[in-house]
Scaffold this motif. Structure first.
Motif, mmCIF file in Angstrom:
data_model
loop_
_atom_site.group_PDB
_atom_site.id
_atom_site.type_symbol
_atom_site.label_atom_id
_atom_site.label_comp_id
_atom_site.label_asym_id
_atom_site.label_seq_id
_atom_site.Cartn_x
_atom_site.Cartn_y
_atom_site.Cartn_z
ATOM 1 N N PRO A 163 0.653 -1.012 -0.054
ATOM 2 C CA PRO A 163 -0.085 -0.103 -0.070
ATOM 3 C C PRO A 163 1.112 1.267 -0.133
ATOM 4 O O PRO A 163 2.020 1.192 0.310
ATOM 5 C CB PRO A 163 -0.803 -0.199 1.058
ATOM 6 C CG PRO A 163 -0.952 -1.686 1.430
ATOM 7 C CD PRO A 163 0.389 -2.163 1.112
ATOM 8 N N GLY A 164 0.217 2.341 -0.540
ATOM 9 C CA GLY A 164 1.223 3.704 -0.750
ATOM 10 C C GLY A 164 1.682 3.871 0.712
ATOM 11 O O GLY A 164 3.014 4.686 0.374
ATOM 12 N N LYS A 165 1.107 4.022 1.683
ATOM 13 C CA LYS A 165 1.824 4.246 3.115
ATOM 14 C C LYS A 165 2.945 3.391 3.339
ATOM 15 O O LYS A 165 3.865 3.894 4.138
ATOM 16 C CB LYS A 165 0.681 4.693 4.186
ATOM 17 C CG LYS A 165 -0.101 5.518 3.914
ATOM 18 C CD LYS A 165 -1.323 5.782 4.985
ATOM 19 C CE LYS A 165 -1.942 6.898 4.722
ATOM 20 N NZ LYS A 165 -2.986 7.252 5.958
ATOM 21 N N GLU A 166 3.248 2.212 2.799
ATOM 22 C CA GLU A 166 4.295 1.435 3.337
ATOM 23 C C GLU A 166 5.436 1.459 2.309
ATOM 24 O O GLU A 166 5.942 0.537 1.648
ATOM 25 C CB GLU A 166 3.724 -0.159 3.342
ATOM 26 C CG GLU A 166 2.683 -0.194 4.353
ATOM 27 C CD GLU A 166 2.190 -1.502 4.456
ATOM 28 O OE1 GLU A 166 2.767 -2.397 3.742
ATOM 29 O OE2 GLU A 166 1.115 -1.871 5.187
ATOM 30 N N HIS A 167 5.910 2.822 2.217
ATOM 31 C CA HIS A 167 6.905 2.838 1.237
ATOM 32 C C HIS A 167 8.490 3.073 1.888
ATOM 33 O O HIS A 167 9.374 3.246 1.166
ATOM 34 C CB HIS A 167 6.718 4.194 0.493
ATOM 35 C CG HIS A 167 6.616 5.398 1.407
ATOM 36 N ND1 HIS A 167 7.938 6.253 1.800
ATOM 37 C CD2 HIS A 167 5.434 6.135 1.738
ATOM 38 C CE1 HIS A 167 7.529 7.126 2.699
ATOM 39 N NE2 HIS A 167 6.094 7.102 2.520
ATOM 40 N N SER A 168 8.626 2.998 3.193
ATOM 41 C CA SER A 168 9.811 3.020 4.049
ATOM 42 C C SER A 168 10.569 1.923 3.580
ATOM 43 O O SER A 168 10.195 0.804 3.289
ATOM 44 C CB SER A 168 9.263 3.163 5.485
ATOM 45 O OG SER A 168 8.790 2.187 6.000
ATOM 46 N N ALA A 169 11.875 2.019 4.422
ATOM 47 C CA ALA A 169 12.964 1.108 4.302
ATOM 48 C C ALA A 169 12.449 -0.414 5.270
ATOM 49 O O ALA A 169 12.773 -1.225 4.886
ATOM 50 C CB ALA A 169 14.109 1.535 4.726
ATOM 51 N N ALA A 170 11.507 0.148 6.203
ATOM 52 C CA ALA A 170 11.392 -0.905 7.088
ATOM 53 C C ALA A 170 10.232 -1.959 6.472
ATOM 54 O O ALA A 170 10.388 -3.120 6.702
ATOM 55 C CB ALA A 170 10.469 -0.612 8.266
ATOM 56 N N LYS A 171 9.563 -1.631 5.146
ATOM 57 C CA LYS A 171 8.767 -2.500 4.588
ATOM 58 C C LYS A 171 9.343 -3.153 3.395
ATOM 59 O O LYS A 171 8.890 -4.482 3.008
ATOM 60 C CB LYS A 171 7.607 -1.457 3.985
ATOM 61 C CG LYS A 171 6.532 -0.886 4.886
ATOM 62 C CD LYS A 171 6.100 -1.957 5.879
ATOM 63 C CE LYS A 171 5.094 -1.139 6.931
ATOM 64 N NZ LYS A 171 4.660 -2.113 8.008
ATOM 65 N N ALA A 172 10.753 -2.539 3.358
ATOM 66 C CA ALA A 172 11.429 -3.146 2.199
ATOM 67 C C ALA A 172 12.333 -4.158 2.644
ATOM 68 O O ALA A 172 12.817 -5.107 1.795
ATOM 69 C CB ALA A 172 12.095 -2.201 1.375
ATOM 70 N N ARG A 173 12.737 -4.325 3.858
ATOM 71 C CA ARG A 173 13.497 -5.123 4.508
ATOM 72 C C ARG A 173 12.980 -6.610 4.578
ATOM 73 O O ARG A 173 14.135 -7.575 4.308
ATOM 74 C CB ARG A 173 13.806 -4.440 6.161
ATOM 75 C CG ARG A 173 15.055 -5.433 6.797
ATOM 76 C CD ARG A 173 15.230 -4.591 8.021
ATOM 77 N NE ARG A 173 14.425 -4.691 9.021
ATOM 78 C CZ ARG A 173 13.700 -3.942 9.795
ATOM 79 N NH1 ARG A 173 13.787 -2.711 9.022
ATOM 80 N NH2 ARG A 173 12.707 -3.970 10.564
ATOM 81 N N PRO A 174 12.009 -7.046 4.778
ATOM 82 C CA PRO A 174 11.521 -8.620 4.833
ATOM 83 C C PRO A 174 12.015 -9.143 3.318
ATOM 84 O O PRO A 174 12.645 -10.219 3.429
ATOM 85 C CB PRO A 174 10.321 -8.562 5.199
ATOM 86 C CG PRO A 174 10.110 -7.505 5.773
ATOM 87 C CD PRO A 174 10.685 -6.393 5.305
ATOM 88 N N GLY A 175 11.628 -8.334 2.470
ATOM 89 C CA GLY A 175 11.866 -8.818 1.063
ATOM 90 C C GLY A 175 13.457 -9.227 0.646
ATOM 91 O O GLY A 175 13.744 -10.141 0.125
ATOM 92 N N LEU A 176 14.433 -8.077 1.302
ATOM 93 C CA LEU A 176 15.698 -8.176 1.023
ATOM 94 C C LEU A 176 16.379 -9.485 1.928
ATOM 95 O O LEU A 176 17.049 -10.122 1.358
ATOM 96 C CB LEU A 176 16.355 -6.887 1.618
ATOM 97 C CG LEU A 176 18.001 -7.004 1.385
ATOM 98 C CD1 LEU A 176 18.366 -7.051 0.020
ATOM 99 C CD2 LEU A 176 18.370 -5.566 1.962
#
Length: 513
Positions: free
Chosen positions: A205-218
């Motif tokens: 979702p649009g509000k989940e653009h921070s690095a914290a939301k990208a960390r699990p995928g990495l």
């Protein structure tokens, strides 16, 4: 439809069967041929040969979780084949599939019965749950790249904002630099630098653009890769240079390079560093950048880390402005640089890498190349499209587009190993072409007419592709259990990383001449 309407349409159709059209070049007689088997993308034949020889298309079909029991339902081959054709054509909406449905040649090339409608494709994708889609496409994406990760490589991570224009699931108003106030999705992308290949993409979702939301995928990608295939460096902008993100990489002994935000602690560091006398002297390839290093412990960090400070003098005409109050009122003042004032542009990077200090400026500058890949995916591959009401199908579509993009990228690299060809040029050269199919005695002959001006170059590129596929077939014949896709990637990577001839200084080269 009434009888009168049918009669009127029959009369109109009969009138259009043969037309005399007056053009600037003279009169041209036009006749409609509705029964011909023709395609505007006749070179799809060679791409289909690439998919069949390497086995990636069959693996994509066989692992797809879609299943039907109704005899009236479309087959899995028709669903995925239609989806592939739409992505290859650069579509960004399901409605654009209508433009493909008169193509009578492409379905035969891909082993399909027909091209299904846009609504049938939407309904088919809705049959998959988010877990099924992830279990299907994530391994496919990783396997499309993994065999080429034995040489040192860099993993770039970035977040792309996808503006939305409806009431989709996850459409939230948040950070949107190009369309402020517009709801959006955030696409967290994990990228193989230089090769410009996608390891995975996560739609949030649009509000989940921070690095914290990208960390699990990495973290999921790093944990799936064996030690010898892990990236030599994980690279990102200032959004990822924070303590939780860095700790995840340090726990895995993963080298990283991130830009730091201009916080108060970083500004104090700059004040100290600019007074130093040991700044490196920029070389011919440094583009004017000087560099020093130090250690820094910000207030939110549990320990000090290595930081690299870059600076470059601003040489262009520069003027500074400020608003000042005087007797007249508030006025705008222009401050011109003087001999004792020097303007600088600068950046502060945090890293745990043991690379030489002079290499960091170029390493971070190379990150700009990944922006070209994101631009190609969004504007030439419809990555910002194929939007539906539920975010799960948007996630499935994003991964499918990335997968077909990876396949096409390898296909183009086999054609021209030394150059990265974008879709806007490679489709016109390697996909488009008028083709007319003639069936006789159980055989199909495709008469292909290339419309590109570089016909001789096209034949050379097709020959390069078929040489790569011939190598795959010969290896598979000798070693039947060999991985055809890995064999193909090994062949192409060897072409890309071909050793360069030894460098000879210009003065010695002139003496030899």
């Amino acid at each position: 439809m009434g009888e009168a309407k049918r009669r009127q349409l029959a009369i109109q159709k009969q009138a259009l069967q043969a037309l005399a059209v007056d053009t600037p070049g003279g009169r041209i007689h036009v006749q409609w041929d509705h029964g011909a088997c023709a395609t505007p993308n006749a070179q799809l034949t060679f791409f289909a040969e690439f998919l069949a020889t390497t086995g990636v298309y069959d693996a994509w079909l066989n692992t797809c979780p879609l299943s039907y029991t109704s005899p009236n339902a479309p087959s899995k081959q028709d669903v995925l084949g239609t989806w592939l054709l739409a992505i290859l054509a650069g579509h960004n909406r399901y409605a654009h599939i209508t433009a493909l449905r008169a193509d009578a040649v492409s379905p035969q090339i891909l082993g399909m019965h027909k091209i299904i409608s846009e609504d049938a494709l939407r309904r088919s994708l809705a049959r998959m749950s988010a877990q099924q889609s992830q279990a299907w496409l994530v391994p496919q994406l990783l396997s499309s790249v993994q065999a080429a990760l034995s040489t040192p490589w860099i993993l770039d991570i970035d977040t792309t904002i996808k503006p939305l224009y409806g009431k989709q699931s996850g459409a939230q108003v948040s950070y949107n630099p190009h369309k402020p106030g517009r709801p959006s999705h955030a696409l967290h992308t994990y990228w193989v630098a230089n090769l410009r290949l996608v390891l995975d993409v996560v739609v949030s979702p649009g509000k989940e653009h921070s690095a914290a939301k990208a960390r699990p995928g990495l973290v999921a990608i790093l944990d799936k890769l064996p030690g010898e295939q892990r990236p030599a460096l994980v690279r990102g902008d200032c959004g990822f240079g924070n303590e939780p993100f860095i700790i995840e990489l340090e726990e895995r002994a993963q080298p990283y390079l991130f830009k730091l935000r201009q916080t108060q602690g970083v500004k104090k560091l700059l004040t100290r560093q600019f007074a130093r006398d040991d700044w490196s002297t920029p070389g011919p390839s440094d583009q004017g950048w000087s560099v020093v290093e130090d250690t820094l412990k910000l207030s939110g960090w549990h320990r000090a880390r290595r930081v690299v400070i870059l600076r470059r003098a601003v040489k262009t005409d520069l003027a500074l402005s400020r608003r000042a109050k005087n007797e007249v009122g508030e006025q705008l003042e222009i401050l011109m640089p003087t001999n004792d004032v020097q303007a600088w542009e600068y950046a502060v990077l945090v890293t745990n890498s043991t690379c030489e200090l002079e290499t960091f400026a170029q390493l971070y500058r190379d990150r700009a190349d990944c922006e070209n890949g994101f631009d190609e995916l969004k504007n030439q591959w419809g990555w910002g499209g194929f939007t539906t009401q539920d975010i799960e199908r948007c996630q499935t579509s994003a991964r499918a587009v990335a997968l077909v993009y990876n396949w096409w990228s390898w296909y183009c690299r086999a054609a021209k190993p030394g150059v990265r060809m974008e879709a806007i040029t490679s489709r016109a050269l390697l996909l488009a072409g008028v083709g007319r199919a003639i069936k006789h005695a159980g055989q199909t002959t495709l008469y292909l007419t290339p419309m590109h001006a570089a016909k001789d170059k096209l034949l050379e590129l097709i020959a390069n592709i078929r040489a790569a596929l011939s190598h795959v077939r010969s290896v598979a014949e000798q070693l039947p259990k060999s991985d055809r896709w890995k064999t193909f990637l090994d062949y192409v990577v060897a072409k890309i990383t071909r050793p360069l001839p030894p460098w000879i200084p210009p003065d010695q080269l002139a003496m030899k001449g």
